[in-house]
Design a protein around this motif. Structure first.
Motif, PDB file in Angstrom:
ATOM      1  N   LYS A  24       0.737  -1.024  -0.161  1.00 31.89           N
ATOM      2  CA  LYS A  24       0.045   0.218   0.218  1.00 31.89           C
ATOM      3  C   LYS A  24       0.761   1.527   0.139  1.00 31.89           C
ATOM      4  CE  LYS A  24      -4.408  -1.717   2.542  1.00 31.89           C
ATOM      5  NZ  LYS A  24      -4.880  -1.746   3.233  1.00 31.89           N
ATOM      6  N   SER A  25       2.088   0.919   0.883  1.00 33.29           N
ATOM      7  CA  SER A  25       2.884   2.374   0.562  1.00 33.29           C
ATOM      8  C   SER A  25       4.009   2.183  -0.750  1.00 33.29           C
ATOM      9  CB  SER A  25       3.943   2.197   1.592  1.00 33.29           C
ATOM     10  OG  SER A  25       2.925   1.900   3.323  1.00 33.29           O
ATOM     11  N   CYS A  26       4.034   1.825  -1.198  1.00 36.80           N
ATOM     12  CA  CYS A  26       4.907   1.762  -2.265  1.00 36.80           C
ATOM     13  C   CYS A  26       3.580   1.871  -3.660  1.00 36.80           C
ATOM     14  CB  CYS A  26       5.838   0.517  -2.670  1.00 36.80           C
ATOM     15  SG  CYS A  26       4.527  -0.515  -3.191  1.00 36.80           S
ATOM     16  N   VAL A  27       2.407   2.333  -3.964  1.00 41.02           N
ATOM     17  CA  VAL A  27       1.585   2.497  -4.502  1.00 41.02           C
ATOM     18  C   VAL A  27       2.189   4.017  -5.630  1.00 41.02           C
ATOM     19  CG1 VAL A  27      -0.902   2.831  -6.044  1.00 41.02           C
ATOM     20  CG2 VAL A  27      -0.483   1.139  -3.984  1.00 41.02           C
ATOM     21  N   ASP A  28       2.564   4.565  -4.752  1.00 40.53           N
ATOM     22  CA  ASP A  28       2.941   6.145  -5.448  1.00 40.53           C
ATOM     23  C   ASP A  28       3.734   6.456  -4.333  1.00 40.53           C
ATOM     24  OD1 ASP A  28       0.006   5.898  -6.308  1.00 40.53           O
ATOM     25  OD2 ASP A  28      -1.063   6.908  -5.079  1.00 40.53           O
ATOM     26  N   ALA A  29       4.942   5.660  -4.544  1.00 41.73           N
ATOM     27  CA  ALA A  29       6.331   6.240  -4.007  1.00 41.73           C
ATOM     28  C   ALA A  29       6.940   7.440  -4.696  1.00 41.73           C
ATOM     29  CB  ALA A  29       7.158   4.975  -3.188  1.00 41.73           C
ATOM     30  N   PRO A  30       7.255   8.447  -4.613  1.00 37.08           N
ATOM     31  CA  PRO A  30       8.207   8.722  -5.625  1.00 37.08           C
ATOM     32  C   PRO A  30       9.298   8.383  -6.018  1.00 37.08           C
ATOM     33  CG  PRO A  30       8.098   9.839  -3.912  1.00 37.08           C
ATOM     34  CD  PRO A  30       7.137   8.548  -3.499  1.00 37.08           C
ATOM     35  N   ARG A  31      10.742   8.924  -6.946  1.00 36.31           N
ATOM     36  CA  ARG A  31      11.623   8.818  -7.039  1.00 36.31           C
ATOM     37  C   ARG A  31      12.964   9.687  -6.799  1.00 36.31           C
ATOM     38  NH1 ARG A  31      15.139   5.631  -6.737  1.00 36.31           N
ATOM     39  NH2 ARG A  31      16.206   4.623  -7.662  1.00 36.31           N
ATOM     40  N   HIS A  32      13.603   9.685  -5.639  1.00 41.39           N
ATOM     41  CA  HIS A  32      15.135  10.322  -5.904  1.00 41.39           C
ATOM     42  C   HIS A  32      15.826  10.407  -6.680  1.00 41.39           C
ATOM     43  CE1 HIS A  32      11.874  10.164  -2.131  1.00 41.39           C
ATOM     44  NE2 HIS A  32      12.329  11.286  -1.827  1.00 41.39           N
TER      45      HIS A  32
END
Length: 568
Positions: free
Chosen positions: A175-183
């Motif tokens: 659930k946490s990584c569905v919309d995780a951005p990229r650094h």
């Protein structure tokens, strides 16, 4: 979705999501399914680390989907095994027991697609793999039985949603990584930040404010780290093949390692020694070492430990690409190094980043892309898996203790990407207890992390909070250390800072007097007392006329006895 679609006119967000959703649910060719089955065996410990398929470099989307298929089949392996057992699949197809991992991956993929995938699993040249095609046809014949067995499984597990069939911690991570951005970090050793932003905007990326909602292919500048850029989730595939990434001007790097390196650099700079050498105990991918090289002046070097023999050449090539000429690779484990070696005489800081469970990582697919496939078996077990923690804790304790033993080091930063107190606060507390009992003239002490950094990375309540027991953490550790729980925007990590304390002059004099190591100029009142108690020296030509009082009395007694004897 390619970035060329956004050069002339950007489509609506709903259209982009529809295109991406269709691409995500497309059937994969035989290369992806076979590679995912091989990685599933690697995760389960049935084989060693396999070589990367050739299509990974050409198609980052298929590379990520290969990892996702393998991880998804692993996390639902118990459910898939029950489905195969409930439907008596292997009773009808005994020959497929030899390729069980391929059956698991393909059944997982067909279940996601609702058993509506078309038949052809072909490569570019039109031929098909007979084994893959036979497994596909067999699974499709059992489609009705699999649907019924899956419904019974959900009733048995009381799972009103399909994701409830996963373990709780694995479901929270998904659930946490569905919309995780990229650094990504701007490599100032090659280009400045303004040049990189201009190149991104000419490619079609849109710069937004940190609190604004995402638009397709957008980014913003991190408010804490000036060189750090944060990209929207839909730009991950495009960034992998971006020219700025290939030439080393833009480095895909997690924010946690950038924060830890910045804390160490600020501590060293505060002591007025920004051009001194720095040690990185585990080089890993080399990103943290290269960032420290960018922060250090040309006179300071970064000594990076621990690369495997196979990775040394790759890391040397990477440091040349990133123009990090002051990064020097030490081909030995950090624990085998001697703190008295002459090459460490200029070292003033240590970034102590021993291997950890990686339980704080949210998007494990991006972690695999960044750190390599060696982390796959570790991160696939779930963030709350604790059976493998003892071997990490021992290495972490020994590494931190060895880092604090270097005589010239003044600053040490302990950094992990874990959320378990066993790897973080408990290791720090054990080291602090030993430091308090030591008799060192200038001991290390645990100091508080910069409040500006702490406030900038502190986020809202994390879904991981109920999963991790943090009640027994020492109040001093909770106050001074930096613990970040995973969220959708930032992965979890832990940082503790140690600073060498200065010694008071009175303490130095007292200890020197006790040991008798003071010189003539430093003798105090005690030396004057010694002078007063000294006996006079004998003159070279004269005999000693002084005598002991006891001897004189004996002579007198003997003289009296002789006189009395003469009288008699």
């Amino acid at each position: 979705v390619t970035i060329e679609q956004f050069t002339d006119a950007q489509p609506k967000l709903e259209e982009v999501n529809t295109i991406q959703h269709t691409k995500r649910l497309m059937p994969y060719n035989h290369r992806v399914l076979l590679a995912a089955s091989v990685y599933l065996e690697y995760i389960q410990g049935e084989r060693g680390m396999p070589p990367q398929p050739a299509y990974f470099a050409a198609d980052p989307f298929l590379m990520r989907q290969t990892y996702r298929l393998a991880l998804g089949a692993f996390h639902l392996s118990a459910v898939i095994a029950d489905l195969l057992l409930d439907t008596y699949f292997y009773s009808s197809y005994v020959q497929f027991r030899q390729c069980e991992s391929l059956v698991f991956v393909m059944l997982y993929n067909l279940k996601i697609l609702g058993f509506k995938a078309p038949r052809p699993y072909q490569c570019e040249f039109g031929e098909t793999v007979r084994e893959v095609q036979e497994v596909h046809d067999a699974l499709m014949r059992f489609k009705t039985k699999f649907h019924a067995a899956f419904a019974r499984c959900r009733i048995k597990c009381n799972a009103y949603q399909e994701d409830l069939l996963m373990r709780n911690d694995v479901r929270v991570r998904y659930k946490s990584c569905v919309d995780a951005p990229r650094h990504a970090r701007v490599n100032t050793l090659r280009r400045n930040k303004e040049q990189v932003i201009m190149t991104l905007e000419s490619r079609g990326y849109t710069k937004v404010a940190p609190l604004e909602p995402w638009v397709p292919f957008s980014f913003y500048c991190d408010p804490l780290i000036d060189q750090l850029l944060v990209f929207s989730p839909d730009s991950k595939d495009d960034l992998t093949n971006f020219a700025l990434v290939h030439d080393g001007s833009l480095i895909l790097q997690d924010k946690s390692s950038v924060v830890a390196a910045s804390i160490l650099h600020n501590m060293i700079s505060g002591n007025g020694s920004s051009n001194d050498d720095v040690i990185v105990t585990d080089i890993g991918t080399g990103n943290a070492a290269c960032y420290l090289a960018a922060l250090q002046s040309k006179e300071g070097s970064v000594l990076a430990f621990g690369p495997s023999p196979d990775a040394t050449d790759k890391l040397l090539t990477k440091s040349d690409t990133l123009n990090a000429s002051n990064v020097h690779i030490v081909n030995e484990p950090f624990l085998q190094s001697s703190c008295k070696d002459k090459i460490f005489k200029g070292v003033r800081g240590v970034l102590c980043n021993p291997p950890s469970s990686m339980s704080g990582v949210v998007d494990i697919v991006e972690l695999i892309v960044e750190d390599g496939e060696k982390v796959l078996p570790t991160v696939a077990k779930g963030p709350c898996e604790t059976n493998h923690l003892p071997r990490y804790v021992t290495t972490q304790y020994l590494t931190l203790k060895h880092a604090l033993s270097f005589p010239k080091v003044t600053s040490v930063v302990y950094f992990t990407r874990s959320v378990h107190p066993q790897e973080n606060e408990q290791v720090v507390r054990k080291i602090c207890d030993e430091l308090n009992e030591s008799s060192d003239d200038s001991p290390f002490r645990l100091v508080a992390v910069d409040s500006a950094i702490r406030d900038s990375v502190t986020t809202e309540d994390s879904l991981y909070e109920p999963l991790i027991n943090t009640k027994n953490i020492h109040p001093d550790d909770a106050c001074k250390c930096l613990r970040v729980m995973p969220t959708a925007d930032l992965g979890g990590f832990f940082v503790a800072a140690f600073q060498r304390m200065a010694v008071k002059p009175s303490t130095i004099l007292e200890r020197a007097m006790e040991k008798g190591t003071l010189g003539d100029s430093g003798k105090g009142a005690s030396s004057k007392k010694h002078k007063k108690n000294k006996k006079p020296k004998k003159s070279p030509g004269k005999a000693d006329t002084t005598m002991d009082p006891t001897t004189a009395s004996m002579i007198k007694v003997r003289g009296k006895s002789r006189k009395s004897a003469r009288k008699k």
